[in-house]
Design a protein around this motif. Structure first.
Motif, PDB file in Angstrom:
ATOM      1  N   GLY A  90      -9.976  29.447  31.051  1.00  0.00           N
ATOM      2  CA  GLY A  90     -10.502  30.763  30.721  1.00  0.00           C
ATOM      3  C   GLY A  90     -11.837  30.681  30.016  1.00  0.00           C
ATOM      4  O   GLY A  90     -12.765  31.457  30.307  1.00  0.00           O
ATOM      5  N   LEU A  91     -11.963  29.734  29.087  1.00  0.00           N
ATOM      6  CA  LEU A  91     -13.235  29.538  28.389  1.00  0.00           C
ATOM      7  C   LEU A  91     -14.327  29.152  29.374  1.00  0.00           C
ATOM      8  O   LEU A  91     -15.451  29.667  29.311  1.00  0.00           O
ATOM      9  CB  LEU A  91     -13.082  28.453  27.328  1.00  0.00           C
ATOM     10  N   ALA A  92     -14.004  28.235  30.281  1.00  0.00           N
ATOM     11  CA  ALA A  92     -14.994  27.776  31.259  1.00  0.00           C
ATOM     12  C   ALA A  92     -15.466  28.931  32.138  1.00  0.00           C
ATOM     13  O   ALA A  92     -16.666  29.060  32.413  1.00  0.00           O
ATOM     14  CB  ALA A  92     -14.409  26.658  32.111  1.00  0.00           C
ATOM     15  N   ASP A  93     -14.554  29.770  32.570  1.00  0.00           N
ATOM     16  CA  ASP A  93     -14.935  30.912  33.411  1.00  0.00           C
ATOM     17  C   ASP A  93     -15.874  31.860  32.675  1.00  0.00           C
ATOM     18  O   ASP A  93     -16.862  32.342  33.242  1.00  0.00           O
ATOM     19  CB  ASP A  93     -13.687  31.672  33.858  1.00  0.00           C
ATOM     20  N   ARG A  94     -15.572  32.114  31.414  1.00  0.00           N
ATOM     21  CA  ARG A  94     -16.427  33.022  30.632  1.00  0.00           C
ATOM     22  C   ARG A  94     -17.801  32.415  30.399  1.00  0.00           C
ATOM     23  O   ARG A  94     -18.820  33.128  30.451  1.00  0.00           O
ATOM     24  CB  ARG A  94     -15.752  33.364  29.293  1.00  0.00           C
ATOM     25  N   MET A  95     -17.861  31.112  30.176  1.00  0.00           N
ATOM     26  CA  MET A  95     -19.153  30.463  29.974  1.00  0.00           C
ATOM     27  C   MET A  95     -19.980  30.487  31.259  1.00  0.00           C
ATOM     28  O   MET A  95     -21.181  30.763  31.231  1.00  0.00           O
ATOM     29  CB  MET A  95     -18.935  29.024  29.486  1.00  0.00           C
ATOM     30  N   ARG A  96     -19.343  30.223  32.374  1.00  0.00           N
ATOM     31  CA  ARG A  96     -20.077  30.203  33.645  1.00  0.00           C
ATOM     32  C   ARG A  96     -20.635  31.581  33.976  1.00  0.00           C
ATOM     33  O   ARG A  96     -21.730  31.687  34.548  1.00  0.00           O
ATOM     34  CB  ARG A  96     -19.166  29.692  34.749  1.00  0.00           C
ATOM     35  N   LYS A  97     -19.908  32.633  33.631  1.00  0.00           N
ATOM     36  CA  LYS A  97     -20.402  33.987  33.870  1.00  0.00           C
ATOM     37  C   LYS A  97     -21.657  34.274  33.054  1.00  0.00           C
ATOM     38  O   LYS A  97     -22.469  35.116  33.432  1.00  0.00           O
ATOM     39  CB  LYS A  97     -19.313  35.003  33.543  1.00  0.00           C
ATOM     40  N   LYS A  98     -21.810  33.573  31.932  1.00  0.00           N
ATOM     41  CA  LYS A  98     -23.000  33.730  31.098  1.00  0.00           C
ATOM     42  C   LYS A  98     -24.142  32.816  31.533  1.00  0.00           C
ATOM     43  O   LYS A  98     -25.195  32.791  30.899  1.00  0.00           O
ATOM     44  CB  LYS A  98     -22.652  33.433  29.637  1.00  0.00           C
ATOM     45  N   GLY A  99     -23.930  32.050  32.597  1.00  0.00           N
ATOM     46  CA  GLY A  99     -24.972  31.153  33.077  1.00  0.00           C
ATOM     47  C   GLY A  99     -24.981  29.795  32.401  1.00  0.00           C
ATOM     48  O   GLY A  99     -25.944  29.036  32.537  1.00  0.00           O
ATOM     49  N   ILE A 100     -23.899  29.459  31.692  1.00  0.00           N
ATOM     50  CA  ILE A 100     -23.786  28.165  31.020  1.00  0.00           C
ATOM     51  C   ILE A 100     -23.188  27.154  31.999  1.00  0.00           C
ATOM     52  O   ILE A 100     -22.129  27.400  32.575  1.00  0.00           O
ATOM     53  CB  ILE A 100     -22.902  28.272  29.766  1.00  0.00           C
ATOM     54  N   ARG A 101     -23.879  26.035  32.206  1.00  0.00           N
ATOM     55  CA  ARG A 101     -23.355  25.006  33.102  1.00  0.00           C
ATOM     56  C   ARG A 101     -22.151  24.325  32.450  1.00  0.00           C
ATOM     57  O   ARG A 101     -22.213  23.901  31.290  1.00  0.00           O
ATOM     58  CB  ARG A 101     -24.431  23.963  33.410  1.00  0.00           C
ATOM     59  N   VAL A 102     -21.054  24.203  33.199  1.00  0.00           N
ATOM     60  CA  VAL A 102     -19.837  23.577  32.690  1.00  0.00           C
ATOM     61  C   VAL A 102     -19.603  22.263  33.423  1.00  0.00           C
ATOM     62  O   VAL A 102     -19.437  22.240  34.650  1.00  0.00           O
ATOM     63  CB  VAL A 102     -18.615  24.493  32.860  1.00  0.00           C
ATOM     64  N   VAL A 103     -19.602  21.180  32.660  1.00  0.00           N
ATOM     65  CA  VAL A 103     -19.347  19.841  33.183  1.00  0.00           C
ATOM     66  C   VAL A 103     -17.969  19.398  32.710  1.00  0.00           C
ATOM     67  O   VAL A 103     -17.687  19.421  31.511  1.00  0.00           O
ATOM     68  CB  VAL A 103     -20.412  18.842  32.690  1.00  0.00           C
ATOM     69  N   VAL A 104     -17.104  19.002  33.644  1.00  0.00           N
ATOM     70  CA  VAL A 104     -15.775  18.503  33.289  1.00  0.00           C
ATOM     71  C   VAL A 104     -15.681  17.032  33.667  1.00  0.00           C
ATOM     72  O   VAL A 104     -15.907  16.658  34.820  1.00  0.00           O
ATOM     73  CB  VAL A 104     -14.660  19.302  33.995  1.00  0.00           C
ATOM     74  N   ASP A 105     -15.367  16.212  32.693  1.00  0.00           N
ATOM     75  CA  ASP A 105     -15.144  14.785  32.912  1.00  0.00           C
ATOM     76  C   ASP A 105     -13.637  14.552  32.802  1.00  0.00           C
ATOM     77  O   ASP A 105     -13.093  14.539  31.697  1.00  0.00           O
ATOM     78  CB  ASP A 105     -15.894  13.958  31.867  1.00  0.00           C
ATOM     79  N   PRO A 106     -12.937  14.401  33.924  1.00  0.00           N
ATOM     80  CA  PRO A 106     -11.473  14.335  33.903  1.00  0.00           C
ATOM     81  C   PRO A 106     -10.944  12.997  33.398  1.00  0.00           C
ATOM     82  O   PRO A 106     -10.780  12.038  34.152  1.00  0.00           O
ATOM     83  CB  PRO A 106     -11.094  14.570  35.372  1.00  0.00           C
TER      84      PRO A 106
END
Length: 243
Positions: A90-106
Motif C-alpha cells: 500500500g505504501l509503495a502504491d501511494r508513493m508511485r502515484k506521487k511520482g516517487i520511484r520505488v525500488v524493491v530488492d527481494p
C-alpha cells in the motif's frame, strides 16, 4: 537526491540499510532510513534474532508526512512476512502515484538456496511486494524463487518477471554465452551487462550494487548505463579491498 530506505538494520556486519546508507551518503545523497526489522546478524549465518518494527515505521512516516519530509526515490528490502509486505504494498502504491520511484530488492537467498533463517511466509510476502515496484533487483537465486523457474535459468526468470511491466535487474547471473552478466528488462527489451567477478566471499555486494544503481538512475542515466556503472563500482571496491 533524497532517498527513503526501508529494510533491515543488522547488528553484525555492514549489510542491508547500513551498507545502503554508507554508499548513498558517500555519493552525496540525503538518506531517510527506517527499519522494517532489527536483525541480530546476517541471515545466512543460520540463526538470527529479529524484531519487527512495522508500527514504528508507520508512525514515523505519518510524522514525516505532517512535517512535509520529501524524497524522490524509495527502496524496500527485507520484509518480516505477509502482513508487513501487504502494508508496504500500500505504501509503495501511494508513493508511485506521487511520482516517487520505488525500488524493491527481494532479500531471499543466494548461491542457489534460500537463506537459512528465511521463512516461506517471507518468500510469499516478497512475491506480493515485487508486484508493486517500479524496479526489482533480485540476484539469480531470488529471481528464480520469485518466477518459479529452475535455479540457473536467469533469462527465463527475467522474461517471467517482466510480464508485470516493471523493470527487472538480475545480478550474479549468466548471459546466453554463459558469461557473468547482469540480466535486465527495461520495460521494452531484454539485455545483459557483463561484470567482473572478483574471487572470494563478499558480503553486502548486492546492497552496494542497489545503492549505486539508485545513485546513477537519480542522475538521469538509462537503466543500461546505470547497471553498468553500478557493476563497475562494486568490482572496483572489491578489487581495492583484495589488495
Amino acid at each position: 537526491m533524497q532517498v527513503l530506505l526501508l529494510g533491515d538494520i543488522t547488528g553484525k556486519s555492514r549489510v542491508g540499510i547500513r551498507m545502503l546508507t554508507h554508499v548513498l551518503e558517500e555519493a552525496g545523497h540525503e538518506v531517510l532510513a527506517l527499519p522494517t526489522a532489527l536483525v541480530s546478524n546476517m541471515l545466512n549465518m543460520g540463526r538470527a534474532e529479529k524484531l519487527d518494527t512495522t508500527e514504528y515505521l508507520l508512525r514515523t512516516l505519518e510524522i514525516w508526512e505532517k512535517m512535509d519530509v520529501r524524497y524522490e526515490c524509495a527502496y524496500i528490502g527485507y520484509v518480516t512476512g505477509i502482513h508487513q509486505a501487504e502494508i508496504l504494498c500500500g505504501l509503495a502504491d501511494r508513493m508511485r502515484k506521487k511520482g516517487i520511484r520505488v525500488v524493491v530488492d527481494p532479500i531471499l537467498g543466494d548461491n542457489g538456496t534460500i537463506y537459512r533463517s528465511m521463512t516461506q511466509e517471507q518468500v510469499l510476502g516478497m512475491k506480493r511486494l515485487t508486484e508493486h515496484a517500479d524496479i526489482i533487483t533480485p540476484n539469480l537465486t531470488e529471481a528464480c524463487l520469485l518466477a518459479g523457474t529452475a535455479d540457473t535459468d536467469g533469462m527465463k526468470a527475467l522474461l517471467k518477471l517482466a510480464e508485470t511491466g516493471k523493470q527487472v535487474v538480475i545480478t550474479s547471473a549468466k548471459d546466453e554465452q554463459k558469461n557473468d552478466a547482469v540480466l535486465c528488462w527495461d520495460g521494452r527489451k531484454a539485455f545483459s551487462v557483463p561484470f567482473k567477478r572478483v574471487p572470494g566471499t563478499h558480503w553486502g555486494t548486492g546492497d552496494r550494487f542497489c545503492a549505486l544503481l539508485m545513485d546513477a538512475l537519480g542522475s538521469g542515466k538509462t537503466l543500461e548505463k546505470a547497471v553498468q556503472e553500478a557493476s563497475d563500482g562494486v568490482a572496483r571496491v572489491l578489487c581495492e579491498n583484495n589488495r
